[in-house]
Design an enzyme around this catalytic site. Structure first.
Site, PDB file in Angstrom:
ATOM      1  CB  SER B 316      -0.892  -0.019   1.236  1.00 26.07           C
ATOM      2  OG  SER B 316      -0.090   0.047   2.396  1.00 26.07           O
ATOM      3  CG  ASN B 410      -3.718   6.041   5.796  1.00 29.06           C
ATOM      4  OD1 ASN B 410      -4.195   7.110   5.408  1.00 29.06           O
ATOM      5  ND2 ASN B 410      -3.406   5.070   4.973  1.00 29.06           N
ATOM      6  CG  HIS B 462       4.767  24.536  21.091  1.00 32.49           C
ATOM      7  ND1 HIS B 462       6.062  24.821  20.714  1.00 32.49           N
ATOM      8  CD2 HIS B 462       3.966  25.435  20.455  1.00 32.49           C
ATOM      9  CE1 HIS B 462       6.059  25.842  19.883  1.00 32.49           C
ATOM     10  NE2 HIS B 462       4.802  26.242  19.709  1.00 32.49           N
ATOM     11  CG  ASP B 466      11.584  24.963  17.231  1.00 34.52           C
ATOM     12  OD1 ASP B 466      12.695  25.202  17.719  1.00 34.52           O
ATOM     13  OD2 ASP B 466      11.439  24.435  16.102  1.00 34.52           O
TER      14      ASP B 466
END
Lengths: 376, 492
Positions: B316, B410, B462, B466
C-alpha cells in the site's frame, strides 16, 4: 426464474405461519403437512438463526419441519457451557475455527463440511427424540443394510457399538426442536485436538461434555458422502410424513422469506452471547515465567461473570514489578472482557501512562503475554 | 403477610379504616371487594384517602404458585440454569422466567400470569421438580372499577400493580410498559383496539392509534421521532380561492418517545484509553498541516505492486510514508524522543518504532513496526501485512503494541482531509494522513494538471519541539514522497 418462483411461493408458505403478524381472522388453514428445508449457507450463525426464526415464528401445531445444514469449521458449545472448559480457544484462533453457542442444551461438538446437522421441528406435544433418531437409523440401514448403527438411551448414535457418530440436543420453548449431528467425513484428528481444553484451574457449574470415541461413516463405507446421506434421510422423512420427497433450498440471509432473521444472526455472533452467557466461574492457577535464566512463579485467581472479570488477584514474586503497577493492572482488569485481545490492548495502553523504564516494560509485557496465553 | 404489608403502606388517616376491616378476615377475596365498594360509597368524604386505600388493597393481591409444568418425555426433574427475573420484577404472560436444562434439552419456562414475582424457589444449578412450585407470582384481583378510574386520571396508582381493568364492563389487557406509553400520551385504553391475544393492547396498537390522530405513520422503532406539524397550506389553491384568507394554525402533534437512556460502565480497554488520553491532555499540542502531491509515488507504487505481490506481500502507500518518516527523523531526531514526567529529561530514542493506528474490534489500537531505520520498504510492507492480519483476528501481542516512538494515523482510508491528532504518550509527535484526492493544480509551466493530493496534519509537543523544526521535518518528508527518487540518495 425458477428460483424466483420457488422463493415467492416459499415466502407465501412461510407467511401462513406467522403467529403474531396476522390477526386470527386472516389465518387460512391449510392441510397438515411436513416440509424439508436445506440451507445453502455454511455459516454457523446464519444456520442457527434459521432454527431460532422457525422456533419463534412458525406455527407448528399441525406441521413439522426437517432442516438439513452443514457448516464450515466451527466448534459449537451448548447453551449453558463454558468455552474455556470445553475447547482449545487458542488453537481455534490460530486455525480460524469459529466458536458458536447454540440455544439448546447438551455438550460441545465440532462441525465441518463433513458433518451433517439435522433439526426436527415439531409442536411441544409431538416432541419425540427417539422417534427422530430411529428415523435416521432406518434411513442409514436402507442405504447400506450392513451398517451397524443403533441409538442409545442417551440419544447418541453408535457405529459398530463403540463409536459415536451422532450427538443430540434439544430446545423447548414456544415449540420444540431436536437437533443432532451426523459424522460422515469430518476431520477426526482436528476434532479431538480442538475439543481438548488446555486451560487449568477452572471451577464451574457449567454443563460438562462427555467425551467419546468417534468415527466417520465414510471410514466404514467410502461411498457414503454427505449428499447421499442427506438425501436418504430426507427420503425417509418424506415417507414417514407422507409428503413429496422434495427438499426446498433456503437462504438464511433472505429477509423477504425470513423477516428479522439478520438480527438473530447478529445476536448469535455477538460476544455477549458467545462468551457473555458463560455461567459464573472461577480460575485458580499458577504458571511459570522464564526471565533472565530464572523461573518465576505467578499465581492468578480470578472470578468471571458474564464473561467479564469480576475479581482479580495476581501474585508475583516480591518486587518483581512495582506493586503499584501490579495493583493498577488488577484494578483495570476488573470489568474488562476475559479475552486475550482486550487484555493485551488494555495492558499496552496502561503502559503509556507509566514511567518509562525499559526493564519494567519488558517484565510487564512478559507477564501479560504469559497471562493471555495460559488463561485465555 | 400480605395484610401486614397493606397495613404498613396505608396512610395514617386511612389506617384506622383498614385495620378495622382487616381484623375480620385476611384472605377472603369477596371480602376485599366489598370493602372496596364501601370506600366508593363514601368517595366524597374519603376522596384523598381512597386512593391510598386502593393502593393498600392492591398489594393485598393474590399470590399464585406457578408450578413447573410437565416437560414431556417422562422428565421429572431439571436443573435451573438461568433466571431471567428476580423477586420484585413485574412479568406479563408469555415473558420468559427462567431457563432449565434436562438431559441435553434446554427449556425456556414462560409465565402463565401477569403480576409481580414474589419468590423464587430455586437458586442457580439447583434441581427443580416437575409439579412443584417454581415461583410465586402476585396477580391482581379482578375488581369493578368506576368509569373515572382510567389510567389517565389516576396517576397515583402504581402502574406495576394494575394489569387488569374493568372499564365499562370491557376488560382491557395491557402490559405495564404499554400502559405507561398510553398514559404519557393521554390515551384512554378503552378507545384503543387491541390486536394481541385476547384483544390485548400492544405497543403497536398505541402507535397506530396515535398515527390515526396525527395523520402520520409512526415507525415502531424505539427512537425519538418528532412529527412535524402538517402544513395545511398544501391543499389545492382552487379550493381555497373562494374561502376567506385564514392563516392556518399548525396543529402540534404529540411527540412519541419510546426510548430510554442506557448507562454502561466504562471498562477494560476503554478505561485504559481514558487514562492515556487524560495524560495526553497534559501535553501542549501545536499543529502543522500541509498538502503533498503524490503523482510520482502513485505511479511508482503501480510499478512495484506486482513485484511485491509475487513475494506474497500487499503493497500500500503506508510503507513509503513510514520509510520517508524514518529518513526524515534521522535529520530531526528530536521528533523521535520521549520526555519524563516532570519534563526534566529528554530521551533520544535510538530506534524508530513507528506506530500505525489500526481500527479493530477493540477500538483504535496502535501496533508499531520496530526499527524502521534498518528496514527496507519491502520489509516494512511485509511487517505491516503481518500486523494487519493479527489485528483483524484479535491476536496482536504486547510486544507489537508497546515501545512505539512515533505514530502515523492513516485516517484517510476512512475519509477526511485535515485532522488534529492527539499525541500518544510517551511520544512527542504524531501525523494524520487524509485521503488522496484528485485536484487541479498548476505545474511549473503554469498549466493545470490532475494532481493526486493528500493532506497531512502533524501535532507535536510544544515543550520541546518548535514550529520551525516541525515545518522542516515535514518539508523533508514531503520532498521524499513527492520525488521518490530522492529517497534513494539517503537510503541506509
Amino acid at each position: 426464474m425458477k428460483n424466483m418462483v420457488i422463493r415467492a411461493s416459499l415466502r407465501n408458505w412461510f407467511q401462513l405461519f406467522y403467529v403474531h403478524k396476522f390477526p386470527a381472522a386472516g389465518f387460512r388453514t391449510t392441510a397438515d403437512g411436513a416440509i424439508i428445508l436445506q440451507s445453502v449457507s455454511n455459516d454457523i450463525y446464519q444456520n442457527l438463526a434459521v432454527e431460532d426464526w422457525i422456533h419463534d415464528n412458525m406455527n407448528l401445531e399441525n406441521r413439522q419441519v426437517l432442516f438439513l445444514w452443514r457448516n464450515s469449521p466451527t466448534v459449537v458449545i451448548g447453551r449453558h457451557q463454558n468455552p474455556w472448559q470445553e475447547c482449545n480457544l487458542k488453537m481455534m484462533r490460530q486455525k480460524n475455527i469459529k466458536l458458536a453457542r447454540r440455544r439448546s442444551g447438551g455438550g460441545t461438538v465440532y462441525h465441518d463440511l463433513g458433518n451433517i446437522n439435522l433439526t426436527f421441528f415439531t409442536s411441544k406435544r409431538k416432541y419425540e427424540r427417539m422417534e427422530n433418531l430411529k428415523l435416521v437409523v432406518k434411513a442409514l440401514k436402507c442405504l447400506r443394510p450392513q451398517l451397524d448403527v443403533h441409538a442409545t438411551d442417551r440419544c447418541d448414535l453408535l457405529l459398530n457399538r463403540n463409536f459415536k457418530i451422532s450427538g443430540t440436543a434439544a430446545k423447548l420453548g414456544r415449540t420444540a426442536y431436536h437437533h443432532c449431528t451426523l459424522l460422515c467425513s469430518a476431520d477426526r484428528f482436528l476434532l479431538s485436538s480442538v475439543l481438548k481444553s488446555p486451560y487449568k484451574g477452572i471451577k464451574s457449574n457449567a454443563t460438562p461434555s462427555v467425551p467419546a470415541s468417534v468415527k466417520n461413516l465414510f471410514e466404514e463405507d467410502p461411498t457414503l458422502t454427505c449428499q447421499i446421506v442427506m438425501d436418504a434421510i430426507a427420503a425417509e422423512y418424506a415417507i414417514c410424513h407422507q409428503i413429496d420427497h422434495r427438499v426446498t433450498l433456503i437462504n438464511p440471509t433472505d429477509e423477504t422469506v425470513f423477516p428479522g432473521i439478520n438480527n438473530k444472526t447478529k445476536e448469535l455472533q455477538s460476544w455477549e452471547w458467545i462468551y457473555g452467557k458463560t455461567p459464573k466461574f472461577s480460575i485458580s492457577t499458577c504458571f511459570n515465567m522464564v526471565y533472565k535464566h530464572s523461573f518465576l512463579e505467578v499465581k492468578v485467581d480470578m472470578d468471571i461473570k458474564h464473561g467479564r472479570i469480576e475479581v482479580c488477584n495476581i501474585n508475583l514474586p516480591e518486587e518483581w514489578l512495582p506493586p503499584a503497577l501490579c495493583g493498577e493492572l488488577e484494578k483495570n482488569l476488573i470489568g474488562s472482557k476475559f479475552c486475550p485481545s482486550e487484555m493485551t490492548a488494555l495492558a499496552s495502553a496502561l503502559l503509556r501512562s507509566c514511567p518509562q523504564d525499559y526493564e519494567v516494560h519488558r517484565r510487564w509485557n512478559l507477564l501479560c503475554e504469559n497471562m493471555t496465553t495460559t488463561l485465555m | 403477610m400480605a395484610a401486614a404489608a397493606a397495613l404498613r403502606s396505608g396512610s395514617r388517616a386511612a389506617g384506622r379504616l383498614i385495620r378495622v376491616c382487616h381484623t375480620r378476615s385476611y384472605s377472603s377475596v369477596r371480602f376485599l371487594k366489598s370493602k372496596y365498594v364501601y370506600a366508593f360509597d363514601k368517595s366524597a368524604f374519603f376522596n384523598h384517602q381512597h386512593r391510598l386505600f386502593r393502593t393498600s388493597a392492591i398489594s393485598n393481591g393474590q399470590i399464585v404458585q406457578f408450578k413447573l409444568s410437565d416437560i414431556g418425555e417422562g422428565i421429572t426433574e431439571v436443573t435451573v440454569k438461568e433466571w431471567y427475573v428476580k423477586e420484585g420484577d413485574s412479568v406479563s404472560q408469555f415473558d420468559s422466567i427462567c431457563e432449565v436444562q434436562s438431559d441435553k434439552a434446554s427449556v425456556t419456562i414462560t409465565s402463565r400470569y401477569d403480576g409481580i414475582i414474589r419468590k423464587l424457589y430455586y437458586n442457580l444449578d439447583e434441581i427443580a421438580y416437575v409439579g412443584k412450585p417454581l415461583v410465586d407470582i402476585e396477580t391482581d384481583v379482578l375488581k369493578d372499577v368506576a368509569p373515572e378510574e382510567d389510567v389517565v386520571e389516576t396517576p397515583a396508582v402504581s402502574h406495576e400493580e394494575h394489569t387488569h381493568q374493568e372499564i365499562k364492563g370491557h376488560k382491557t389487557l395491557a402490559t405495564p410498559a404499554v400502559r405507561r406509553l398510553a398514559m404519557e400520551n393521554n390515551i384512554k385504553l378503552s378507545e384503543v383496539v387491541g390486536t394481541g391475544k385476547d384483544n390485548r393492547i400492544l405497543k403497536e396498537d398505541i402507535l397506530n392509534y396515535l398515527a390515526k390522530q396525527t395523520g402520520a405513520i409512526l415507525p415502531p422503532s424505539p427512537k425519538s421521532e418528532i412529527i412535524p406539524p402538517l402544513p395545511k397550506l398544501e391543499t389545492a389553491p382552487a379550493a381555497r380561492k373562494d374561502k376567506a384568507h385564514t392563516i392556518p394554525v399548525p396543529i402540534s402533534k404529540p411527540i412519541v418517545f419510546t426510548g430510554k437512556d442506557k448507562i454502561e460502565p466504562i471498562t477494560g480497554f476503554h478505561k485504559a484509553m481514558v487514562k492515556t488520553m487524560s495524560a495526553a491532555l497534559k501535553i501542549p499540542h501545536f499543529g502543522y498541516c500541509d498538502e503533498i502531491e503524490l503523482n510520482q509515488l502513485v505511479q511508482l507504487r503501480e510499478e512495484l505492486k506486482p513485484l511485491a505481490q509475487a513475494c506474497g506481500v500487499k503493497l500500500s502507500f503506508m510503507p513509503f510514508f513510514i520509510k520517508a518518516a524514518s529518513l526524515a527523523l534521522l535529520h530531526y531526531p528530536v521528533l523521535n524522543t520521549s520526555v519524563d514526567e516532570n519534563c526534566q529529561n529528554i530521551t533520544y530514542k535510538a530506534s524508530h518504532n513507528i506506530g500505525i493506528a489500526m481500527d479493530t474490534e477493540q477500538g483504535l489500537i496502535v501496533p508499531n513496526v520496530k526499527s524502521v531505520q534498518v528496514r527496507s520498504v519491502f520489509e516494512i510492507a511485509s511487517e505491516l501485512n503481518r500486523l494487519q492480519s493479527l489485528g483483524s483476528s484479535g491476536q496482536l501481542g504486547t510486544i507489537d503494541l508497546t515501545g512505539g516512538t512515533f505514530t502515523l494515523s492513516n485516517i484517510g482510508t476512512i475519509g477526511g482531509t485535515y485532522a488534529k491528532p492527539v499525541i500518544l504518550p510517551p511520544e512527542v509527535a504524531i501525523g494524520a494522513l487524509g485521503k488522496i484526492q484528485v485536484l487541479p493544480r498548476f505545474n511549473g509551466k503554469g498549466e493545470i494538471f490532475k494532481a493526486q493530493i493528500m493532506n497531512v496534519s502533524w501535532s507535536a509537543d510544544h515543550r520541546i519541539i518548535d514550529g520551525a523544526t516541525m515545518a522542516r521535518f515535514s518539508n523533508l518528508w514531503k520532498s521524499y514522497l513527492e520525488n521518490p527518487a530522492s529517497m534513494l540518495l539517503d537510503l541506509r
